[in-house]
Motif scaffolding. Structure first.
Motif, PDB file in Angstrom:
ATOM      1  N   GLN A  46      98.666  46.089   2.964  1.00 42.67           N
ATOM      2  CA  GLN A  46      98.252  45.072   1.855  1.00 42.67           C
ATOM      3  C   GLN A  46      98.707  45.530   0.660  1.00 42.67           C
ATOM      4  N   LYS A  47      99.384  46.664   0.566  1.00 39.20           N
ATOM      5  CA  LYS A  47      99.989  47.137  -1.086  1.00 39.20           C
ATOM      6  C   LYS A  47      98.868  47.166  -1.952  1.00 39.20           C
ATOM      7  N   ALA A  48      97.854  48.127  -1.416  1.00 36.67           N
ATOM      8  CA  ALA A  48      96.695  48.144  -2.401  1.00 36.67           C
ATOM      9  C   ALA A  48      97.253  48.956  -3.663  1.00 36.67           C
ATOM     10  N   ASP A  49      96.371  48.705  -4.848  1.00 35.13           N
ATOM     11  CA  ASP A  49      97.001  49.588  -5.963  1.00 35.13           C
ATOM     12  C   ASP A  49      96.010  50.787  -6.127  1.00 35.13           C
ATOM     13  N   ILE A  50      94.886  50.939  -5.819  1.00 32.89           N
ATOM     14  CA  ILE A  50      93.825  52.017  -5.568  1.00 32.89           C
ATOM     15  C   ILE A  50      93.026  51.947  -4.281  1.00 32.89           C
ATOM     16  N   PHE A  51      92.846  53.200  -4.051  1.00 31.65           N
ATOM     17  CA  PHE A  51      92.121  53.526  -2.736  1.00 31.65           C
ATOM     18  C   PHE A  51      90.802  54.450  -3.380  1.00 31.65           C
ATOM     19  N   LEU A  52      89.637  53.946  -2.789  1.00 37.34           N
ATOM     20  CA  LEU A  52      88.394  54.712  -3.318  1.00 37.34           C
ATOM     21  C   LEU A  52      87.547  55.339  -2.330  1.00 37.34           C
ATOM     22  N   LEU A  53      87.244  56.417  -2.298  1.00 35.56           N
ATOM     23  CA  LEU A  53      86.150  57.117  -1.321  1.00 35.56           C
ATOM     24  C   LEU A  53      85.076  57.404  -2.001  1.00 35.56           C
ATOM     25  N   SER A  54      83.726  56.861  -1.850  1.00 38.64           N
ATOM     26  CA  SER A  54      82.581  57.211  -2.457  1.00 38.64           C
ATOM     27  C   SER A  54      81.736  58.082  -1.832  1.00 38.64           C
ATOM     28  N   GLY A  55      82.199  59.141  -1.096  1.00 33.65           N
ATOM     29  CA  GLY A  55      81.167  60.326  -1.094  1.00 33.65           C
ATOM     30  C   GLY A  55      81.173  60.269   0.609  1.00 33.65           C
ATOM     31  N   ASP A  56      80.362  61.501   0.976  1.00 24.97           N
ATOM     32  CA  ASP A  56      80.272  61.839   2.413  1.00 24.97           C
ATOM     33  C   ASP A  56      81.661  61.748   3.207  1.00 24.97           C
ATOM     34  N   ILE A  57      82.550  62.225   2.564  1.00 26.46           N
ATOM     35  CA  ILE A  57      84.140  62.153   3.344  1.00 26.46           C
ATOM     36  C   ILE A  57      83.880  63.145   4.313  1.00 26.46           C
ATOM     37  N   PHE A  58      83.352  64.362   4.279  1.00 24.12           N
ATOM     38  CA  PHE A  58      83.415  65.336   5.247  1.00 24.12           C
ATOM     39  C   PHE A  58      81.776  65.312   5.455  1.00 24.12           C
ATOM     40  N   ASP A  59      81.341  65.652   6.807  1.00 27.62           N
ATOM     41  CA  ASP A  59      79.971  65.634   7.317  1.00 27.62           C
ATOM     42  C   ASP A  59      79.323  67.027   6.933  1.00 27.62           C
ATOM     43  N   ARG A  60      80.183  68.160   6.716  1.00 26.96           N
ATOM     44  CA  ARG A  60      79.749  69.346   6.350  1.00 26.96           C
ATOM     45  C   ARG A  60      80.369  69.919   5.031  1.00 26.96           C
ATOM     46  N   VAL A  61      79.784  70.939   4.609  1.00 24.00           N
ATOM     47  CA  VAL A  61      80.138  71.347   3.335  1.00 24.00           C
ATOM     48  C   VAL A  61      81.661  72.246   3.583  1.00 24.00           C
ATOM     49  N   LYS A  62      81.642  72.951   4.692  1.00 21.48           N
ATOM     50  CA  LYS A  62      82.749  73.668   5.093  1.00 21.48           C
ATOM     51  C   LYS A  62      83.349  73.060   6.516  1.00 21.48           C
ATOM     52  N   PRO A  63      84.123  72.118   6.323  1.00 21.90           N
ATOM     53  CA  PRO A  63      84.702  71.712   7.375  1.00 21.90           C
ATOM     54  C   PRO A  63      86.014  72.343   8.178  1.00 21.90           C
ATOM     55  N   SER A  64      86.252  71.993   9.238  1.00 22.99           N
ATOM     56  CA  SER A  64      87.277  72.785   9.926  1.00 22.99           C
ATOM     57  C   SER A  64      88.699  72.375   9.376  1.00 22.99           C
ATOM     58  N   ASN A  65      89.516  73.593   9.468  1.00 22.28           N
ATOM     59  CA  ASN A  65      90.893  73.383   8.987  1.00 22.28           C
ATOM     60  C   ASN A  65      91.550  72.046   9.603  1.00 22.28           C
TER      61      ASN A  65
END
Length: 389
Positions: A46-65
């Motif tokens: 869609q040729k977006a101009d902006i991509f927003l991620l508003s939290g809880d991107i990972f499920d844990r503080v120390k995700p796997s590599n």
């Protein structure tokens, strides 16, 4: 000029799925990743101009590599396509103790996204899209005092053609309610706290979709991108495509494909002598090796039928017929009453649920605040919890 935005939230990458079969748990994690790839593909197409991620991107503080690498590769695809990326941390991303950085800070360090990792003050970035100036502000989830209003000490004024705000918290009022009720305790704010200069308020935290307006401000929480708990099973999972054009804000919700969940209610009675095969016969009619099933029993069975009930045989056959099966035992034994047949939660989860009930039932604000602080202190010593929405 129209500003095109793709907004998603509550990805919960690297979530632990408590299945007996680790291969199936890994497949569920891949379900989540596949939906995120679908969102990225859409933004690029869609040729977006902006991509927003508003939290809880990972499920844990120390995700796997491997999961960190997955996220970085997907965000780099967006960046390479000329899309500017913005992210904040949610309650799952925020470290519970010490001054650790957020795992998502790597996106900022590599220059492929702007990460507003500060949880106490709003950070901002002004970018140019065509001939328009866009001011993006945000703050990460405030873990130190989860009852604190995230708009506290808000002192940012509009300095561009558009003002976009990212938050991970609870909107109180406007007939908004979460699929998981205890989520309302975390970083709450009211409509009166929303600055009228904000054009688009990009929320995260609730796992169910909602969209509201207050004056000239459009408020949207797309919800999680995959079904993660049974409380979410009735919901369609979505992300949104937003178009800002002057005073107009147009939102298109895009539905994601999720794994099928089904509740199967089975009524039992004292005439049934073989409960094990009775239930098996009932679920065979809806067998699907890609479906997640929850069997809910009700009614009364005889003591003799209970003695012959072979839960292990039932579970073995159910696991053969379905992707995964949960059990909600609600039936009683004649002359005795309900019998506990379920599994115990881990200590952290049991502790958390106990305090959630105490907090939810407490009316006095000071006592509620004390209980919330006691809960957080306890969780810090018990370790990370992976199940706070």
């Amino acid at each position: 000029m129209v500003i095109r935005i793709v907004h998603c939230t509550d990805i919960h990458l690297d979530k632990y799925f408590n299945y007996g079969d680790p291969v199936k748990g890994e497949r569920r994690r891949r379900d989540v990743e596949a939906n995120f790839v679908q969102i990225v593909d859409y933004a690029i197409k869609q040729k977006a101009d902006i991509f927003l991620l508003s939290g809880d991107i990972f499920d844990r503080v120390k995700p796997s590599n491997s999961v960190r690498s997955f996220l970085a590769n997907q965000v780099k695809r967006l960046s390479d396509a000329g899309i500017q990326n913005f992210a904040i941390g949610g309650n799952h991303d925020a470290p519970k103790m010490g001054n650790e950085t957020l795992a998502i800070d790597i996106l900022q360090a590599t220059g492929i996204a702007h990460v507003f990792s500060d949880s106490e003050t709003f950070q901002e970035k002004i970018i140019t899209v065509g001939q328009e100036k866009v001011q993006v502000i945000g703050k990460s989830y405030f873990i130190k005092n989860q009852s604190q209003n995230p708009f506290k000490n808000f002192n940012i004024s509009k300095k561009a053609d558009y003002l976009i705000c990212l938050l991970h918290g609870t909107l109180v009022g406007m007939n908004v309610s979460p699929s998981n009720p205890h989520a309302t305790q975390y970083n709450p704010f009211g409509t009166e706290d929303i600055n009228s200069e904000i054009d688009y308020l990009a929320l995260g935290h609730f796992h169910n979709y909602f969209e509201r307006t207050k004056g000239n401000t459009t408020i949207c929480n797309p919800g999680s991108i995959e079904i993660l708990t049974w409380s979410e099973a009735p919901d369609e999972k979505k992300f949104v495509f937003v178009e800002l054009d002057g005073d107009n804000c147009k939102i298109k919700s895009v539905t994601l494909q999720t794994r099928d969940y089904e509740n199967k209610e089975i009524k039992l009675d004292t005439k049934i002598t073989d409960v094990t095969h009775h239930i098996i016969d009932k679920i065979k009619t809806i067998a699907n090796k890609e479906k997640i099933l929850r069997i809910k029993t009700d009614g009364i069975i005889s003591m003799d039928a209970q003695k012959k009930f072979r839960i292990s045989d039932l579970k073995r056959e159910a696991d053969r017929l379905f992707f995964n099966v949960d059990f909600d035992w609600g039936h009683e034994i004649e002359g005795i009453g309900p019998v506990f047949l379920g599994k115990m939660n881990n200590p952290t989860k049991t502790f958390e649920e106990h305090f959630d009930r105490l907090i939810g039932n407490e009316i006095d604000a000071n006592k509620k605040k004390f209980l919330q602080k006691a809960k957080q202190t306890g969780l810090q010593y018990l370790g990370e919890t992976n199940d706070i929405q």
